[in-house]
Design an enzyme around this catalytic site. Structure first.
Site, mmCIF file in Angstrom:
data_model
loop_
_atom_site.group_PDB
_atom_site.id
_atom_site.type_symbol
_atom_site.label_atom_id
_atom_site.label_comp_id
_atom_site.label_asym_id
_atom_site.label_seq_id
_atom_site.Cartn_x
_atom_site.Cartn_y
_atom_site.Cartn_z
ATOM 1 C CG HIS A 97 -2.156 0.940 1.203
ATOM 2 N ND1 HIS A 97 -1.874 2.162 1.426
ATOM 3 C CD2 HIS A 97 -3.368 0.655 0.914
ATOM 4 C CE1 HIS A 97 -3.082 2.960 0.945
ATOM 5 N NE2 HIS A 97 -4.042 1.916 0.882
ATOM 6 N NE ARG A 142 -3.352 7.114 -1.960
ATOM 7 C CZ ARG A 142 -3.657 6.212 -2.785
ATOM 8 N NH1 ARG A 142 -3.776 6.511 -4.237
ATOM 9 N NH2 ARG A 142 -3.847 5.149 -2.340
#
Ligand SMILES: Cc1cc2nc3c(=O)[nH]c(=O)nc-3n(C[C@H](O)[C@H](O)[C@H](O)COP(=O)(O)OP(=O)(O)OC[C@H]3O[C@@H](n4cnc5c(N)ncnc54)[C@H](O)[C@@H]3O)c2cc1C
Length: 570
Positions: free
Chosen positions: A231, A251
């Protein structure tokens, strides 16, 4: 104990399988090695995908399947992917019916948010506590339909005779009592192996590769073990919290990535999708910025959400807000977070049939993060929870059928004795090695030799060091005490991790190309001849297995495997 079906794992996949069995009137026992309300699944934060089209009516299951296939670099099993996409809306409906408090709009529609690389908004969520909410609802439902659950059983062996599973052996994690569980069929839902890296989004003692070891010793093959998702955004400091996940939802909600020089560097890596690019690309971008000296003081990059309204941050990202305040004394509504790639998800795992998830062993099924095939070379955020629920239900039905159709079962005394003697031997051995330091050495080894970017030389060196570690386990001493049998669990965790580590290193060597999450610095191009799955056996044999084409409707939307995928190493 005796039960019709044994489920190993009380995370989302195991619970969903157990619920399906109980709803069908099949006797089921569901065991885990830690509290069922605290299985790894509770960490899932950002959301769960289904093409419901509540926000973007033009979405469809075919488009969901197309996004999953193409962003998985065409290494997924198309049958599994199409089942996942088609059945995910039903899984969400079940959750809502069972009382899940998913976010919704004022008019009652479920809210769906963007997650990286999805064409439409299709991620349902409960703040950034989605996994916790799903786990809560599944536990409630499981208890309501009469699933028997035990949280204190560490399974050390699956019991097999003549290629058919007949149960499992283990010990009680608190008192060391021995457990022999006979069953007509067994569902393995024991999670992945990402804790074998130093910086990992898993907590201590979970995702240690147990499922892979149990399956392999039972006679299963593994698939695509090299495909491990890093990740892009794990915490960087303080050191004791390094790796803890910073959800992709940051995000998704508009978080911006900058390097130590203040540059919005995603403009160089994926100018169209920027921070909403796929995980593999953002992870490699973050890694490259740090490796090339444009990182921050603590060796990360900056993820900034401070331009958003504070109330919105508190509403949409409450866990992140709290996490940074608790662990780093940092207010993310005013100050950027420091982040770096962290080992996050096992896309590879136990090889299963794409439709039924039966393994190479009759009566044995694998589901959830321990099973391979759905996510290809890069998992889309939100697809794992969907996979656990969709295939949990399917596997429940299949295991129930296997139990009902069973005519005769041999419960092989020799297999039971072997399992018991393994634990006896572990407890009686005296030596000067202990599990914790060896686990630490393995995590360092995997991080250094098999991290975000890999090479032939590094991987071979890693295998050599891993063999040295394995030899040291012959002097491994296990000393349970009045506080419990943690030492014994660590020892078995270590054995699982060593096996999963070896399979990962060997498959990473074999995949001499760069594809999705697997970056080979010495083979930076994608090789069309390697659009195959790597099927691994414990003798080191790796077979290149062809992947079937998807249905015409999905292929038309996805563009097909020959479409050029941009390279990221710059
Ligand atoms: C921080 C974080 C955030 C995430 N966010 C998302 C997200 O937003 N959306 C998404 O789709 N996915 C997300 N994921 C991934 C997702 O959470 C996992 O892939 C999923 O929960 C795995 O569920 P599972 O049921 O397969 O296994 P787990 O939840 O890992 O459960 C494994 C079970 O097996 C048991 N077990 C293991 N070994 C043994 C043994 N030897 N004997 C007995 N029992 C054993 C454990 O006790 C546990 O009950 C996230 C992951 C992390 C780490």
């Amino acid at each position: 104990m005796a039960t019709s079906v044994l489920v190993i794992g009380t995370g989302a996949a195991g619970l969903q399988a157990a619920i399906e069995l109980a709803e069908r009137g099949v006797q089921v026992l569901c065991v885990g090695k830690r509290r069922h309300d605290d299985a790894h699944t509770v960490l899932a934060s950002g959301g769960i995908n289904a093409a419901l089209g509540t926000m973007d009516p033009e979405d469809s299951w075919e488009q969901h399947a197309a996004d999953t296939l193409s962003e998985g670099y065409w290494l997924s099993d198309p049958t599994s992917v199409e089942i996942l996409a088609r059945e995910a809306p039903r899984a969400i409906n079940d959750l809502v019916r069972w009382g899940a408090r998913l976010a919704h709009e004022d008019d009652g529609r479920l809210t769906q948010r963007f997650f990286g690389a999805h064409r439409y908004r299709r991620t349902c969520f409960a703040g950034d506590y989605t996994g916790r909410e799903i786990q809560r609802v599944l536990v409630e439902r499981a208890l309501a339909v009469g699933v028997e659950m035990r949280d204190d059983v560490y399974v050390t062996r699956l019991l097999v005779h003549g290629g058919r599973v007949f149960g499992a052996y283990g010990f009680g994690v608190n008192d060391g009592s021995r457990w022999l569980i006979v069953a007509d069929a067994v569902v393995l839902a024991a999670g992945g192996h990402t804790r074998i890296w130093r910086r990992s989004s898993s907590r201590r003692d979970e995702n240690t590769g147990d499922a892979m070891r149990l399956a392999v010793l039972a006679g299963c093959r593994l698939r695509d073990m090299e495909l491990v998702q890093f990740h892009p955004t794990g915490m960087v400091y303080p050191e004791e919290s390094a790796g803890t996940l910073v959800t992709e939802a940051v995000r998704g909600e508009g978080g911006i990535l900058r390097n130590g020089l203040g540059e919005r560097f995603m403009e160089r890596y994926d100018p169209e999708r920027l921070e909403l690019s796929t995980r593999d690309r953002v992870a490699l971008a973050n890694y490259s910025e740090i490796a090339e000296g444009r990182g921050t003081e603590h060796g990360g990059v900056l993820l900034d959400i401070s331009h958003l309204d504070r109330d919105l941050i508190l509403e949409r990202l409450p866990r992140m807000y709290r996490q940074f305040l608790d662990l780093a004394m940092l207010d993310i509504s005013t100050t950027p977070m420091e982040v770096a790639p962290t080992a996050h998800y096992s896309m590879g795992g136990v090889r299963v049939d794409g439709e039924t998830h039966v393994t190479d062993v009759a009566g044995l099924f694998a589901v959830g993060e321990c099973a391979a095939g759905v996510h290809g070379a890069n998992r889309l955020g939100g697809n794992s929870l969907a996979e656990c629920l969709v295939f949990g239900r399917i596997v429940g039905a299949e295991a129930g059928r296997a139990s009902a159709e069973l005519d005769v079962q041999v419960r092989d005394r020799a297999a039971i004795d072997e399992a018991r003697e393994e634990v006896d031997a572990m407890l009686s051995r005296r030596g000067d090695e202990f599990a914790r330091p060896l686990q630490r050495a393995l995590r360092d080894l995997m991080s250094e030799h098999c991290g975000v970017v890999r090479s032939e030389e590094g991987l071979r060196g890693g295998l050599h060091l891993l063999e040295e570690l394995r030899e040291r386990t012959s002097a491994l001493e296990v000393r349970p005490d009045i506080a419990g049998h943690a030492d014994l669990t660590h020892a078995f965790d270590l054995h699982g991790s060593l096996l999963a580590g070896r399979a990962t290193l060997e498959c990473a060597l074999e995949r001499r190309e760069t594809r999705g999450a697997h970056n080979r610095g010495d083979f930076p191009e994608q090789d069309p001849a390697l659009r195959v799955s790597l099927v691994w056996k414990p003798n080191g044999e790796i077979v290149h297995a062809p992947i079937a084409p998807p249905s015409a409707a999905v292929a038309a939307l996805a563009g097909g495997p020959d479409v050029e995928v941009g390279r990221l190493l710059e």
